[in-house]
Motif scaffolding. Structure first.
Motif, PDB file in Angstrom:
ATOM      1  N   ASN A   1      50.373  41.300  45.154  1.00  0.00           N
ATOM      2  CA  ASN A   1      49.706  42.438  45.805  1.00  0.00           C
ATOM      3  C   ASN A   1      48.348  42.778  45.191  1.00  0.00           C
ATOM      4  N   ASP A   2      47.865  41.991  44.242  1.00  0.00           N
ATOM      5  CA  ASP A   2      46.549  42.239  43.644  1.00  0.00           C
ATOM      6  C   ASP A   2      45.559  41.225  44.220  1.00  0.00           C
ATOM      7  N   VAL A   3      44.983  41.561  45.364  1.00  0.00           N
ATOM      8  CA  VAL A   3      44.093  40.635  46.052  1.00  0.00           C
ATOM      9  C   VAL A   3      42.811  40.374  45.266  1.00  0.00           C
TER      10      VAL A   3
ATOM     11  N   LEU B   1      43.525  37.798  42.724  1.00  0.00           N
ATOM     12  CA  LEU B   1      43.709  36.501  43.374  1.00  0.00           C
ATOM     13  C   LEU B   1      42.361  35.869  43.700  1.00  0.00           C
ATOM     14  N   GLU B   2      41.463  36.648  44.268  1.00  0.00           N
ATOM     15  CA  GLU B   2      40.131  36.135  44.608  1.00  0.00           C
ATOM     16  C   GLU B   2      39.409  35.628  43.366  1.00  0.00           C
TER      17      GLU B   2
ATOM     18  N   MET C   1      48.798  42.021  52.666  1.00  0.00           N
ATOM     19  CA  MET C   1      48.839  41.080  51.535  1.00  0.00           C
ATOM     20  C   MET C   1      48.849  39.635  52.013  1.00  0.00           C
ATOM     21  N   HIS C   2      49.706  39.308  52.957  1.00  0.00           N
ATOM     22  CA  HIS C   2      49.813  37.910  53.365  1.00  0.00           C
ATOM     23  C   HIS C   2      48.596  37.450  54.165  1.00  0.00           C
TER      24      HIS C   2
ATOM     25  N   ALA D   1      45.609  38.493  53.571  1.00  0.00           N
ATOM     26  CA  ALA D   1      44.595  38.262  52.536  1.00  0.00           C
ATOM     27  C   ALA D   1      44.878  36.981  51.764  1.00  0.00           C
ATOM     28  N   LEU D   2      46.148  36.715  51.471  1.00  0.00           N
ATOM     29  CA  LEU D   2      46.518  35.497  50.752  1.00  0.00           C
ATOM     30  C   LEU D   2      46.076  34.259  51.520  1.00  0.00           C
TER      31      LEU D   2
ATOM     32  N   VAL E   1      42.080  34.136  51.578  1.00  0.00           N
ATOM     33  CA  VAL E   1      41.471  33.804  50.288  1.00  0.00           C
ATOM     34  C   VAL E   1      41.721  32.342  49.931  1.00  0.00           C
TER      35      VAL E   1
END
Length: 461
Positions: free
Chosen positions: A215-217, A220-221, A250-251, A253-254, A257
């Protein structure tokens, strides 16, 4: 054997539990367990002569019991131990028997195939049908089979590195993807660290494994920004450190990214297949490059599969051209005929829409019932659920990261509840407070679990 010692009474109190009452419950329940199970006690003593920790898989000693519970038989949602004591099973082999023990279609298929041959390192005549069933159900067009999800995840990691030419992978803090060296990295106060308890690791996997919080986009980026990460391996809902649900967006963005970074994405559905007939991926429209499913896909027979896109398949074919006939992936018993017979029966006759409707509806009732039990005892706990998978957690609200989830558990409380329920003929998983509802679970089974939970909680709150 662990006896769930109460090493920190203050921590027990923070969870709304009286340490003295908890200690008393543990003592009574351990004595009751031992008194009722002389056959299991004798088998445990005999097994210690030749099996490490007295069991053929050391996980089997992690239930926090005076000695292991030995299995007599299991059918549907009923488990009978070696002493003839009957239990309602909400553990279901920690998802391996998620559709009930020994589903009749699987039993028939296994018996018929066993008479025709178990393994030959040749494709079974069922291979085309099983491939079609997998593609139709989960949306990925191309597949390979292994013996376990651990094997499948290893293969996916290797293929991703081969296809991208990149050395690194990324996992989320607290995720579990089986016995795969690369994934046993956690976040500590000073950054990534090897998972505590990891045995015999001779090189530092942090050299090629990155870890960020679920959940920490932004994290992740940042982790993917140098374009050295071949693969993100993710559970769609984190499940083995408690349950951590994805926040809205979240998904999406996952996937965005990873694509921007040229990183492949694998979704490991080994636990979240509880969501529905096509797993969390189909239910929520995810679009991974790889999809992994183990444990229940063959109804309890050891088997797993991983699927991938046609674009990935083209890259795999090109990568293999460098050394035709060899990839360093696979084992001799992978994709054996017995496993394919069991998979076909499970996919076509057991994992049905009707079965999932029953499972998810009854699991929702279980979750609401557990919330009522917690409210009635005025405990600062919560309940999370993904389809047929339900879990109580010792926190007032569900955690949003693996780091948060890892800080809220209390083995003494969870172990005491598990033992007390077992003595009341109710089996839940030895990890956290997770329960599964099978197609064979009845409303009476759920009512019995709720009544037992209320009784146990009342003794310690």
């Amino acid at each position: 054997m662990s006896d769930s010692p109460i090493s920190d009474p203050a921590a027990i109190l923070r969870h709304g539990v009286d340490p003295d009452r908890l200690r008393g419950l543990i003592e009574r329940e351990r004595a009751a367990y031992s008194a009722r199970r002389p056959r299991s006690a004798a088998l445990a003593a005999e097994a210690r002569a030749h099996w490490f920790d007295g069991v053929p898989l050391h996980w089997m000693s992690d239930w926090g019991l005076p000695f292991p519970l030995f299995l007599g038989s299991a059918q549907g949602s009923t488990l009978i131990d070696a002493d003839g004591i009957e239990h309602v099973d909400f553990c279901l082999g920690d998802t391996g028997a998620m559709f009930g023990h020994s589903p009749p279609p699987v039993v028939r298929a296994v018996a018929e195939q066993a008479a025709r041959g178990l393994t030959a390192m040749l494709p079974s005549t069922l291979v085309p049908e099983v491939g079609r069933l997998l593609a139709e159900r989960f949306g990925l067009p191309v597949w390979q089979a292994t013996l376990s999800a651990s094997d499948a995840n290893r293969a996916v990691i290797r293929w991703a590195r081969a296809l991208t030419g990149r050395p690194d992978i990324l996992v989320f803090n607290g995720a579990y993807h089986g016995m795969v060296d690369d994934v046993h990295v956690r976040l500590g106060p000073e950054g990534p660290r090897l998972r505590p308890g990891l045995m015999g690791q001779v090189y530092d996997v942090r050299r090629h494994t990155r870890v960020v919080e679920f959940n920490d986009v932004p994290a992740l980026e940042a982790a993917l920004s140098d374009r050295q990460v071949a693969l993100v391996l993710a559970e769609p809902v984190m499940t083995n450190i408690g349950m951590v649900l994805p926040e809205p967006g979240m998904h999406e963005a996952l996937r965005r990214v990873t694509r921007e970074a040229g990183t492949l994405l694998a979704i490991d559905e080994t636990h979240t297949i509880s969501t529905g007939p096509g797993g969390y991926t189909r239910a929520h429209g995810l679009d991974p490059d790889f999809f992994v499913l183990g444990k229940p896909v063959a109804g309890g027979i050891p088997a797993a599969v991983y699927g991938f896109t046609r674009e990935v398949a083209k890259g795999m074919a090109a990568a293999r051209a460098a050394d035709p006939g060899y990839s360093g992936l696979g084992t001799t018993l992978s994709a054996n005929a017995l496993a394919f017979a069991a998979m076909r029966a499970t996919l076509a006759e057991v994992m049905t829409d009707a079965a999932y409707a029953h499972m998810t509806d009854l699991a929702a009732e279980l979750a609401e019932g557990l919330r009522a039990v917690i409210r009635g005892a005025n405990l600062p706990w919560c309940v999370t659920a993904v389809g047929a998978r339900v879990e109580f957690m010792l926190a007032p609200a569900p955690p949003r990261t693996g780091g948060e989830a890892g800080r809220i558990g209390e083995p003494a409380i969870e172990g005491a509840i598990r033992l007390a329920l077992l003595n009341r003929g109710l089996v839940v998983t030895p990890f956290h407070g997770m329960m599964l509802v099978a197609p064979t679970t009845t409303r009476q089974d759920v009512d019995r679990l709720l009544a037992g939970s209320a009784e146990v909680v009342a003794e310690i709150a």
